[in-house]
Scaffold this motif. Structure first.
Motif, PDB file in Angstrom:
ATOM      1  N   ALA A   1      68.329  42.133  68.375  1.00  0.00           N
ATOM      2  CA  ALA A   1      68.667  43.088  69.678  1.00  0.00           C
ATOM      3  C   ALA A   1      67.875  44.364  69.583  1.00  0.00           C
ATOM      4  O   ALA A   1      67.346  44.822  70.522  1.00  0.00           O
ATOM      5  CB  ALA A   1      70.111  43.280  69.974  1.00  0.00           C
ATOM      6  N   PRO A   2      67.952  45.139  68.258  1.00  0.00           N
ATOM      7  CA  PRO A   2      67.142  46.247  68.175  1.00  0.00           C
ATOM      8  C   PRO A   2      65.714  46.184  68.246  1.00  0.00           C
ATOM      9  O   PRO A   2      65.088  47.435  68.484  1.00  0.00           O
ATOM     10  CB  PRO A   2      67.741  46.799  66.722  1.00  0.00           C
ATOM     11  CG  PRO A   2      68.778  45.963  66.276  1.00  0.00           C
ATOM     12  CD  PRO A   2      68.578  44.786  66.991  1.00  0.00           C
ATOM     13  N   PHE A   3      65.039  45.083  68.136  1.00  0.00           N
ATOM     14  CA  PHE A   3      63.511  44.974  68.121  1.00  0.00           C
ATOM     15  C   PHE A   3      63.100  44.267  69.485  1.00  0.00           C
ATOM     16  O   PHE A   3      61.929  44.636  69.614  1.00  0.00           O
ATOM     17  CB  PHE A   3      63.187  43.922  66.840  1.00  0.00           C
ATOM     18  CG  PHE A   3      63.646  44.461  65.643  1.00  0.00           C
ATOM     19  CD1 PHE A   3      63.310  45.579  64.959  1.00  0.00           C
ATOM     20  CD2 PHE A   3      64.792  43.792  65.094  1.00  0.00           C
ATOM     21  CE1 PHE A   3      63.727  45.956  63.711  1.00  0.00           C
ATOM     22  CE2 PHE A   3      65.359  44.190  63.595  1.00  0.00           C
ATOM     23  CZ  PHE A   3      64.948  45.121  63.062  1.00  0.00           C
ATOM     24  N   ALA A   4      63.761  43.368  69.989  1.00  0.00           N
ATOM     25  CA  ALA A   4      63.216  42.427  70.975  1.00  0.00           C
ATOM     26  C   ALA A   4      62.677  43.175  72.139  1.00  0.00           C
ATOM     27  O   ALA A   4      61.047  42.703  72.514  1.00  0.00           O
ATOM     28  CB  ALA A   4      64.466  41.557  71.328  1.00  0.00           C
ATOM     29  N   ARG A   5      62.870  44.060  72.659  1.00  0.00           N
ATOM     30  CA  ARG A   5      62.207  44.949  73.721  1.00  0.00           C
ATOM     31  C   ARG A   5      61.116  45.746  73.393  1.00  0.00           C
ATOM     32  O   ARG A   5      60.268  46.280  74.175  1.00  0.00           O
ATOM     33  CB  ARG A   5      63.211  45.488  74.845  1.00  0.00           C
ATOM     34  CG  ARG A   5      64.131  44.502  75.431  1.00  0.00           C
ATOM     35  CD  ARG A   5      65.166  45.276  76.455  1.00  0.00           C
ATOM     36  NE  ARG A   5      65.902  44.388  77.376  1.00  0.00           N
ATOM     37  CZ  ARG A   5      65.538  43.612  78.208  1.00  0.00           C
ATOM     38  NH1 ARG A   5      64.363  43.788  78.811  1.00  0.00           N
ATOM     39  NH2 ARG A   5      66.278  42.868  78.912  1.00  0.00           N
TER      40      ARG A   5
ATOM     41  N   ALA B   1      59.112  45.383  70.684  1.00  0.00           N
ATOM     42  CA  ALA B   1      58.291  44.694  69.923  1.00  0.00           C
ATOM     43  C   ALA B   1      57.156  44.121  71.049  1.00  0.00           C
ATOM     44  O   ALA B   1      57.426  43.753  72.047  1.00  0.00           O
ATOM     45  CB  ALA B   1      58.498  43.403  69.162  1.00  0.00           C
ATOM     46  N   ARG B   2      55.861  44.353  70.651  1.00  0.00           N
ATOM     47  CA  ARG B   2      54.711  43.780  71.557  1.00  0.00           C
ATOM     48  C   ARG B   2      54.863  42.381  71.680  1.00  0.00           C
ATOM     49  O   ARG B   2      54.627  41.647  72.652  1.00  0.00           O
ATOM     50  CB  ARG B   2      53.384  44.178  70.871  1.00  0.00           C
ATOM     51  CG  ARG B   2      52.076  43.692  71.647  1.00  0.00           C
ATOM     52  CD  ARG B   2      50.874  44.129  71.002  1.00  0.00           C
ATOM     53  NE  ARG B   2      50.770  42.806  70.146  1.00  0.00           N
ATOM     54  CZ  ARG B   2      49.637  41.981  70.172  1.00  0.00           C
ATOM     55  NH1 ARG B   2      48.951  42.046  71.229  1.00  0.00           N
ATOM     56  NH2 ARG B   2      49.486  41.286  69.303  1.00  0.00           N
ATOM     57  N   ARG B   3      55.265  41.678  70.446  1.00  0.00           N
ATOM     58  CA  ARG B   3      55.472  40.239  70.454  1.00  0.00           C
ATOM     59  C   ARG B   3      56.333  39.832  69.379  1.00  0.00           C
ATOM     60  O   ARG B   3      56.230  40.586  68.383  1.00  0.00           O
ATOM     61  CB  ARG B   3      54.005  39.287  70.367  1.00  0.00           C
ATOM     62  CG  ARG B   3      54.090  38.021  70.588  1.00  0.00           C
ATOM     63  CD  ARG B   3      52.390  37.295  70.570  1.00  0.00           C
ATOM     64  NE  ARG B   3      52.557  36.101  70.591  1.00  0.00           N
ATOM     65  CZ  ARG B   3      52.090  35.661  72.015  1.00  0.00           C
ATOM     66  NH1 ARG B   3      51.982  36.378  72.935  1.00  0.00           N
ATOM     67  NH2 ARG B   3      52.397  34.388  72.517  1.00  0.00           N
ATOM     68  N   VAL B   4      57.030  38.583  69.469  1.00  0.00           N
ATOM     69  CA  VAL B   4      57.862  38.172  68.431  1.00  0.00           C
ATOM     70  C   VAL B   4      57.346  36.918  68.043  1.00  0.00           C
ATOM     71  O   VAL B   4      57.300  36.016  68.686  1.00  0.00           O
ATOM     72  CB  VAL B   4      59.473  38.013  68.854  1.00  0.00           C
ATOM     73  CG1 VAL B   4      60.186  37.539  67.889  1.00  0.00           C
ATOM     74  CG2 VAL B   4      59.958  39.782  69.300  1.00  0.00           C
TER      75      VAL B   4
ATOM     76  N   ARG C   1      63.538  35.198  73.466  1.00  0.00           N
ATOM     77  CA  ARG C   1      63.223  34.981  75.249  1.00  0.00           C
ATOM     78  C   ARG C   1      64.441  35.732  75.899  1.00  0.00           C
ATOM     79  O   ARG C   1      64.466  36.356  77.031  1.00  0.00           O
ATOM     80  CB  ARG C   1      62.897  33.843  75.405  1.00  0.00           C
ATOM     81  CG  ARG C   1      61.574  33.198  74.948  1.00  0.00           C
ATOM     82  CD  ARG C   1      61.068  31.948  75.594  1.00  0.00           C
ATOM     83  NE  ARG C   1      59.833  31.451  74.780  1.00  0.00           N
ATOM     84  CZ  ARG C   1      60.184  30.630  73.664  1.00  0.00           C
ATOM     85  NH1 ARG C   1      61.188  30.135  73.444  1.00  0.00           N
ATOM     86  NH2 ARG C   1      58.941  30.069  73.148  1.00  0.00           N
ATOM     87  N   GLU C   2      65.512  35.259  75.828  1.00  0.00           N
ATOM     88  CA  GLU C   2      66.754  35.658  76.367  1.00  0.00           C
ATOM     89  C   GLU C   2      66.914  37.249  76.388  1.00  0.00           C
ATOM     90  O   GLU C   2      67.483  37.679  77.204  1.00  0.00           O
ATOM     91  CB  GLU C   2      68.151  34.996  75.802  1.00  0.00           C
ATOM     92  CG  GLU C   2      68.166  33.302  76.072  1.00  0.00           C
ATOM     93  CD  GLU C   2      69.199  32.670  75.464  1.00  0.00           C
ATOM     94  OE1 GLU C   2      70.141  33.564  74.645  1.00  0.00           O
ATOM     95  OE2 GLU C   2      69.375  31.853  75.582  1.00  0.00           O
ATOM     96  N   LEU C   3      66.473  37.792  75.334  1.00  0.00           N
ATOM     97  CA  LEU C   3      66.492  39.335  75.146  1.00  0.00           C
ATOM     98  C   LEU C   3      65.344  40.054  75.833  1.00  0.00           C
ATOM     99  O   LEU C   3      65.239  41.437  75.624  1.00  0.00           O
ATOM    100  CB  LEU C   3      66.705  39.590  73.622  1.00  0.00           C
ATOM    101  CG  LEU C   3      68.001  39.421  73.088  1.00  0.00           C
ATOM    102  CD1 LEU C   3      67.916  39.477  71.338  1.00  0.00           C
ATOM    103  CD2 LEU C   3      69.057  39.882  73.631  1.00  0.00           C
ATOM    104  N   GLY C   4      64.396  39.164  76.314  1.00  0.00           N
ATOM    105  CA  GLY C   4      63.199  39.712  77.236  1.00  0.00           C
ATOM    106  C   GLY C   4      62.082  39.899  76.479  1.00  0.00           C
ATOM    107  O   GLY C   4      61.232  40.597  76.609  1.00  0.00           O
ATOM    108  N   ALA C   5      61.981  39.424  74.926  1.00  0.00           N
ATOM    109  CA  ALA C   5      60.912  39.338  74.191  1.00  0.00           C
ATOM    110  C   ALA C   5      59.766  38.195  74.609  1.00  0.00           C
ATOM    111  O   ALA C   5      59.965  37.169  75.216  1.00  0.00           O
ATOM    112  CB  ALA C   5      61.132  39.051  72.746  1.00  0.00           C
TER     113      ALA C   5
END
Length: 483
Positions: A403-407, A409-412, A433-437
């Protein structure tokens, strides 16, 4: 390969691996040793077998703290570790000890305290876990892992102690690798004559094998939710387990905890008549390219700690608090030693920045609290988007870890540590993906780093577990190759 067995005037040779018929132990010594169960039984085997023998008492999936052949009786949770230490002639009682428990920051705090004490000219033993690249990293003397010969000699003491345990307490069942590792560390420290031994608690505190050692002082770093299936599902329950390392009349140093944890620690300190010292985080007075600038109460000059990250202000304060407590009970630790030790501390795999194109930040954050702390600490370092390489153990709360990184980060890039406990990269990717990454699963850490680099990453962060940190360090050529 063969082992020579001598008993009285007769002798014979058997193929290795060989199990002593008297004590049912796997031999490992490079020199003749006596078996406490068979009188004149003597075994000669290569020293290279030391680690193999030690790992026979662990679970390949759950790790070194688990052994399916041990007893489930809670009576032996701590008593077995104490019996093993006593069977090795109680090496822990030969060296003053500090024990450190907590959810996050135990290893960093232990490393800082070790560096501070070493700056006084004293010799320090340090026991931590897990290791990054080789098992002997868990046992350090004067800042360096013990060598193969020291390790084999110390494991020999653990082997002997196990034979004593089997003879006098067969009902205790087999120990775990972690329990035997505590004996190995204590034996190494006693053999080498260190002035102070610092032990990081493995899991919890109250029933952890390290708690079989009687410390002259203790510390409890920040408490949060982790290992909830074992320690409890609330901060209160986990704090209760951690507080079990307190001792009557001894100092225990902690930081500013959540209110639920602080209430438990305060109540337990009163109950056992321990002296609880609560340290405020060191004050931040600036930032430099190589880290924070902080001040230590009583020291009139700013200090740049060797360990990066704003969260290290709390760990540093606890280390300083323990150092000053030691000064009250016979250790001479000057302000210069405190400043020098904080600045000299190195702890690989924790906010470790590897220069390059792109730079790679490596951190072993492995639970939600660690992830939040890392994400906050990264902000002064990373001025633009970053690529996140992440893997995790399957028993972690992956959604909260991401959660602290997903949105941000440019890409995960999700991956696996290649161990039995590792979460499936595809499962991690689905949650991301569910977190928007924007996310892609990769087969290895090395493949993920290569993909990020070829995809135009400006900054790479590798995290999620210490195993992921280790693999990222190996990719960067930072592993020393020892075994």
């Amino acid at each position: 390969m063969v082992a020579s067995i001598a008993s009285g005037p007769a002798s014979f040779r058997v193929p290795l691996p060989f199990c002593c018929s008297s004590c049912s132990l796997w031999p490992l010594s490079g020199s003749l040793v006596s078996c406490p169960l068979a009188g004149d039984c003597r075994v000669v085997t290569p020293r290279d077998d030391a680690l193999d023998w030690l790992l026979r008492f662990s679970d390949p999936i759950r790790g070194v703290g688990w052994n399916a052949r041990t007893t489930l009786s809670p009576i032996w949770k701590l008593a077995r570790a104490r019996a093993l230490l006593d069977g090795a002639d109680a090496p822990d009682r030969a060296v003053p000890a500090v024990t450190i428990a907590g959810t996050n920051g135990k290893g960093s705090t232990a490393a800082m305290l070790a560096a501070i004490v070493a700056a006084t000219g004293l010799r320090v033993g340090l026991f931590t876990q897990p290791h990054l690249h080789h098992f002997r990293e868990r046992i350090r003397i004067d800042g360096r892992p013990i060598d193969a010969s020291q390790f084999a000699n110390a494991v020999e003491a653990a082997r002997f102690s196990l034979a004593v345990l089997a003879r006098h307490h067969p009902e205790a069942g087999e120990p775990t690798t972690f329990e035997l590792s505590v004996v190995t560390a204590a034996s190494a420290f006693a053999r080498d004559g260190v002035d102070l031994a610092i032990y990081e608690v493995g899991l919890g505190g109250r029933l952890d094998p390290v708690n079989a050692i009687d410390p002259i002082a203790s510390a409890i770093t920040m408490i949060d939710l982790d290992h909830v299936g074992i320690l409890g599902h609330t901060i209160t329950a986990i704090a209760r387990e951690k507080s079990g390392i307190m001792r009557p009349g001894r100092v225990v140093v902690t930081g500013v905890q959540r209110s639920a944890a602080q209430r438990v620690l305060s109540a337990e300190a009163r109950r056992v008549a321990a002296r609880l010292l609560v340290q405020q985080p060191l004050a931040r007075v600036g930032n430099r390219q190589n880290g924070l600038v902080v001040t230590v109460p009583g020291i009139d000059r700013p200090i740049t700690p060797g360990l990066r990250g704003d969260f290290q202000r709390a760990n540093s304060a606890i280390a300083v608090g323990v150092a000053r407590a030691l000064s009250e009970i016979g250790f001479t630790i000057s302000d210069d030693a405190i400043a020098s030790g904080l600045g000299a501390t190195r702890w690989p795999g924790r906010m470790e920045l590897v220069d390059g194109s792109p730079p790679i930040l490596i951190d072993g954050a492995h639970n939600p609290a660690g992830a939040r702390a890392l994400a906050a600490a990264m902000r002064p370092l990373i001025q633009r988007g970053y690529d996140l390489i992440v893997g995790s153990a399957g028993d972690k709360d992956i959604r909260l870890l991401l959660a602290p990184f997903a949105r941000r980060a440019r890409r995960v890039w999700t991956t696996s540590a290649g161990e039995g406990r590792s979460a499936d990269p595809d499962r991690i990717a689905e949650i991301a993906r569910e977190l928007g990454a924007t996310v892609q699963a990769m087969p290895s850490v090395a493949a993920a780093i290569e993909a990020a680099r070829s995809g135009g990453a400006q900054f790479i962060v590798a995290t999620g577990s210490l195993r992921i940190a280790a693999l990222a360090r190996e990719y960067c050529g930072l592993a020393d190759g020892s075994d």
